[in-house]
Design a protein around this motif. Structure first.
Motif, PDB file in Angstrom:
ATOM      1  N   UNK A   2      -5.130  35.136  21.255  1.00 53.81           N
ATOM      2  CA  UNK A   2      -5.942  34.193  20.519  1.00 53.81           C
ATOM      3  C   UNK A   2      -5.254  33.792  19.225  1.00 53.81           C
ATOM      4  N   UNK A   3      -5.665  32.628  18.728  1.00 52.47           N
ATOM      5  CA  UNK A   3      -5.142  32.168  17.443  1.00 52.47           C
ATOM      6  C   UNK A   3      -5.917  32.834  16.320  1.00 52.47           C
ATOM      7  N   UNK A   8     -11.436  27.887  17.878  1.00 52.41           N
ATOM      8  CA  UNK A   8     -11.170  28.513  19.179  1.00 52.41           C
ATOM      9  C   UNK A   8     -10.258  27.636  20.026  1.00 52.41           C
ATOM     10  N   UNK A   9      -9.710  28.192  21.103  1.00 47.00           N
ATOM     11  CA  UNK A   9      -8.917  27.363  22.019  1.00 47.00           C
ATOM     12  C   UNK A   9      -9.726  26.180  22.516  1.00 47.00           C
ATOM     13  N   UNK A  64     -11.541  36.429  18.806  1.00 43.30           N
ATOM     14  CA  UNK A  64     -12.281  35.533  19.701  1.00 43.30           C
ATOM     15  C   UNK A  64     -13.783  35.604  19.446  1.00 43.30           C
ATOM     16  N   UNK A  65     -14.285  36.805  19.177  1.00 46.36           N
ATOM     17  CA  UNK A  65     -15.710  36.962  18.864  1.00 46.36           C
ATOM     18  C   UNK A  65     -16.050  36.223  17.572  1.00 46.36           C
ATOM     19  N   UNK A  66     -15.213  36.352  16.554  1.00 44.10           N
ATOM     20  CA  UNK A  66     -15.474  35.652  15.289  1.00 44.10           C
ATOM     21  C   UNK A  66     -15.393  34.139  15.472  1.00 44.10           C
ATOM     22  N   UNK A  67     -14.463  33.683  16.280  1.00 39.09           N
ATOM     23  CA  UNK A  67     -14.387  32.246  16.567  1.00 39.09           C
ATOM     24  C   UNK A  67     -15.672  31.769  17.244  1.00 39.09           C
ATOM     25  N   UNK A  68     -16.169  32.579  18.153  1.00 39.27           N
ATOM     26  CA  UNK A  68     -17.416  32.236  18.852  1.00 39.27           C
ATOM     27  C   UNK A  68     -18.577  32.155  17.868  1.00 39.27           C
ATOM     28  N   UNK A  69     -18.668  33.128  16.975  1.00 40.55           N
ATOM     29  CA  UNK A  69     -19.740  33.116  15.979  1.00 40.55           C
ATOM     30  C   UNK A  69     -19.650  31.883  15.084  1.00 40.55           C
TER      31      UNK A  69
END
Length: 198
Positions: A2-3, A8-9, A64-69
């Motif tokens: 992940x970046x 997010x992607x 990825x979880x933080x991007x989702x949040x």
């Protein structure tokens, strides 16, 4: 991999979304440290190799979880803006959204606050993603307050009410902090009278 940004992607697969959902739920329930790749795979209903192929390290999953949040928060702020006819109502709408979050049975606090508390002192990426999330929320609130004829420092105060409510709700296991913070925000905004319409 992940970046290490809040963006997010552009596209994710259904399996990737299931893995991130599972990681988010387990990190929320147990913290990051005790959760293994196998735990995440089992919750997502996939093999361990599927998880590691998509997210080679647990750190990638945390990002990825933080991007989702952040994406969820951004979408909520956009929805509140679209549904509000007045900037002050838009500010109060943020606390209405918080109340919905806090009332959910699986609410255990904000991932940015929780993950920063667990990893932020050792992990510069998690610390910076958390700071950037708060900066962007503050920027949004500053723009809303400006439209309502209120100075920028009001937005910073409202952000403190938002974050304080997120922390208190996790400790108290209650939606009440959202209602209390909403009342405090309304009282704060009442100090600044709306501009008269011409």
């Amino acid at each position: 991999m992940t970046s290490s940004t809040l963006t997010p992607p552009r596209s994710t697969t259904a399996v990737q979304r299931a893995v991130v959902d599972a990681a988010d739920a387990l990190f929320t329930e147990h913290g990051i440290g005790p959760v293994s790749v196998h735990d995440i795979a089992r919750r997502a209903g996939v093999d361990d190799t599927v998880v590691t192929d998509a997210y080679p390290t647990r750190h990638d999953l945390v990002v990825a979880v933080l991007q989702r949040w952040h994406a969820t928060w951004t979408a909520a702020l956009e929805r509140i803006a679209a549904e509000s006819t007045d900037a002050r109502d838009e500010v109060l709408g943020v606390f209405g959204y918080l109340e919905e979050c806090f009332a959910a049975e699986d609410w255990r606090g904000c991932a940015f606050i929780n993950h920063h508390a667990e990893l932020g002192r050792q992990d510069d990426v998690v610390a910076e993603l958390s700071r950037e999330h708060f900066r962007r929320v503050e920027q949004h609130l500053t723009q809303v307050c400006a439209r309502a004829g209120m100075p920028a420092h009001v937005a910073r105060s409202i952000l403190l009410l938002v974050e304080g409510a997120r922390v208190d709700s996790a400790v108290q296991r209650s939606a009440q902090p959202a209602r209390t913070a909403r009342l405090a925000a309304a009282m704060l905004m009442s100090v600044y009278e709306a501009e008269p319409t011409s």
